[in-house]
Write a protein that holds these residues in place. Structure first.
Motif, PDB file in Angstrom:
ATOM      1  N   GLU A 169     -29.337 -32.421  48.588  1.00  0.00           N
ATOM      2  CA  GLU A 169     -28.346 -31.610  48.188  1.00  0.00           C
ATOM      3  C   GLU A 169     -29.054 -30.170  47.922  1.00  0.00           C
ATOM      4  N   MET A 170     -30.031 -29.838  47.425  1.00  0.00           N
ATOM      5  CA  MET A 170     -30.777 -28.601  47.559  1.00  0.00           C
ATOM      6  C   MET A 170     -30.710 -27.869  48.897  1.00  0.00           C
TER       7      MET A 170
ATOM      8  N   ASP B   2     -27.968 -22.041  51.790  1.00  0.00           N
ATOM      9  CA  ASP B   2     -29.169 -21.318  52.605  1.00  0.00           C
ATOM     10  C   ASP B   2     -30.435 -20.824  52.120  1.00  0.00           C
ATOM     11  N   ALA B   3     -30.407 -20.441  50.991  1.00  0.00           N
ATOM     12  CA  ALA B   3     -31.918 -20.032  50.398  1.00  0.00           C
ATOM     13  C   ALA B   3     -32.909 -21.089  50.395  1.00  0.00           C
ATOM     14  N   VAL B   4     -32.536 -22.417  50.024  1.00  0.00           N
ATOM     15  CA  VAL B   4     -33.376 -23.475  50.300  1.00  0.00           C
ATOM     16  C   VAL B   4     -33.804 -23.881  51.684  1.00  0.00           C
TER      17      VAL B   4
ATOM     18  N   PHE C 288     -36.442 -31.346  55.518  1.00  0.00           N
ATOM     19  CA  PHE C 288     -36.825 -32.481  54.973  1.00  0.00           C
ATOM     20  C   PHE C 288     -36.451 -33.698  56.112  1.00  0.00           C
ATOM     21  N   THR C 289     -37.493 -34.476  56.402  1.00  0.00           N
ATOM     22  CA  THR C 289     -37.014 -35.699  57.382  1.00  0.00           C
ATOM     23  C   THR C 289     -37.522 -36.957  56.680  1.00  0.00           C
ATOM     24  N   TYR C 290     -36.639 -37.922  56.652  1.00  0.00           N
ATOM     25  CA  TYR C 290     -36.789 -39.055  56.026  1.00  0.00           C
ATOM     26  C   TYR C 290     -36.883 -40.260  57.313  1.00  0.00           C
TER      27      TYR C 290
ATOM     28  N   THR D 181     -26.295 -42.004  52.407  1.00  0.00           N
ATOM     29  CA  THR D 181     -26.211 -41.046  53.687  1.00  0.00           C
ATOM     30  C   THR D 181     -26.707 -39.753  53.309  1.00  0.00           C
ATOM     31  N   PHE D 182     -27.549 -39.216  54.305  1.00  0.00           N
ATOM     32  CA  PHE D 182     -28.194 -37.930  53.991  1.00  0.00           C
ATOM     33  C   PHE D 182     -27.107 -36.918  54.665  1.00  0.00           C
ATOM     34  N   HIS D 183     -27.304 -35.680  54.114  1.00  0.00           N
ATOM     35  CA  HIS D 183     -26.333 -34.631  54.667  1.00  0.00           C
ATOM     36  C   HIS D 183     -26.977 -33.495  55.427  1.00  0.00           C
ATOM     37  N   ASN D 184     -28.057 -33.248  54.896  1.00  0.00           N
ATOM     38  CA  ASN D 184     -28.809 -31.968  55.196  1.00  0.00           C
ATOM     39  C   ASN D 184     -30.298 -32.365  55.650  1.00  0.00           C
ATOM     40  N   THR D 185     -30.558 -33.555  55.693  1.00  0.00           N
ATOM     41  CA  THR D 185     -31.952 -33.999  56.132  1.00  0.00           C
ATOM     42  C   THR D 185     -31.858 -34.775  57.534  1.00  0.00           C
TER      43      THR D 185
END
Length: 346
Positions: A179-180, A184-186, A192-194, A203-207
């Motif tokens: 979520e972080m 854009d700043a983070v 991050f890779t899982y 479900t991941f959205h930004n990973t």
């Protein structure tokens, strides 16, 4: 020395216990010892009980089988019980009680962390003698060859991997980081890779998500990142962080279970309340940690050597151990019947 290890070893990615078994067998055989995975031989020196829950695929035999062997076949064998599991790890019930019950057959108990040993001692395990031997990873596979340290520009790439998909593997933190990374700043500072299995419906959205990997393919995927993150809770003696660290990645680890014992000195610890601060601190001090990673000590060779040394010590004291156990000697007929049974076609 003839050693029976109570494991049905599995090929491919099958969790840390299976990896431990493969490494231990290779080490013992390299020393010239005979290793089997059953209780057929009447002249065993050591029995290593690793999983008494007979319904699990990796279990080759349980405590009842060992007690039968002691009473009916060979009262001179020394029994070691390796404990690497607990209810606290997955929020289950009955696992600790089953392991404590199974421990009745053991002359010596090995725990995979001091945290786990203290947990079971507090819950009343009756073991007469204990050791702590930490798990380790195979440096022939998990090593820093090809690892490229972060140079301070671009996102600091974090990675983790798990075979198990239980929520307590750390998915509260992995979801939070995902979520972080939606900002854009983070995202400019971290990625991050899982790798591995996910809880049902998660479900991941930004990973970046990768399915389970094994061996050299997994090691290469880990080395494609900069820092290893583990958020596992109540981990009894995990191996995932060892694999990341042996690949050269500094650690960000949760202050839970065995993690401080395994990871201290090779990265930054955090709690649920201080996770963001740990990320910032790692970004600021990465180079300091990176130079330490070649000295990370949790290797499979060291773990296996610890078991081999323990077995040697126990056999040197076998007479006293057997006398303290106080079991009657198996009868001639019991031993003969065992030999006849072994000779029959299966």
């Amino acid at each position: 020395m003839k050693i029976s290890i109570g494991m049905n070893l599995q090929p491919g990615p099958w969790g840390g216990g299976n990896q431990f078994g493969h490494a231990l067998v290779d080490h013992l055989r390299a020393l010239g010892h005979t290793v089997v995975f059953d209780l057929n031989a009447a002249d065993l020196d050591i029995i290593l009980l690793t999983e008494p829950r007979a319904t699990l695929k990796i279990s080759a035999y349980n405590d009842q089988d060992i007690l039968h062997y002691l009473h009916k076949v060979n009262a001179d064998v020394v029994v070691v019980h390796r404990i690497n599991e607990c209810d606290e790890r997955k929020g289950t019930t009955g696992v600790n009680a089953r392991l404590i019950e199974a421990n009745r057959c053991a002359d010596h108990t090995v725990f995979v962390s001091s945290w786990l040993r203290d947990l079971f001692l507090a819950q009343g395990i009756g073991s007469r003698a204990t050791s702590v031997i930490l798990n380790g990873s195979d440096r022939a596979i998990f090593n820093a060859d090809g690892y490229r340290p972060w140079e301070g520009s671009g996102p600091l790439r974090l990675v983790t991997h798990h075979w198990g998909a239980n929520w307590l593997k750390g998915f509260d933190i992995y979801q939070r980081l995902d979520e972080m990374l939606g900002t854009d700043a983070v995202r400019e500072r971290f990625a991050f890779t899982y790798i591995g299995n996910l809880p049902d419906g998660f479900t991941f959205h930004n990973t970046t998500y990768l399915p389970p990997k094994h061996g050299p393919e997994l090691a290469a995927a880990l080395r494609d990142n900069h820092v290893y993150l583990t958020a596992s809770q109540n981990e009894p003696g995990g191996n995932h962080q060892n694999e990341g660290a042996c690949c050269g990645l500094p650690l960000i680890y949760r202050e839970s279970g065995c993690m401080p014992e395994y990871c201290a000195g090779f990265g930054i610890s955090y709690t649920a309340e201080t996770f963001e601060e740990a990320l910032d601190e790692m970004a600021a001090t990465y180079a300091t940690w990176a130079v330490r990673m070649p000295d990370y000590p949790r290797t499979a060779d060291r773990t296996a050597a610890g078991y081999a040394a323990l077995f040697d010590d126990l056999l040197a004291r076998r007479e006293a151990i057997v006398a303290a156990r106080g079991l009657p000697r198996p009868s001639w007929w019991d031993r003969t019947r065992h030999q006849i049974k072994r000779a029959l076609p299966r």
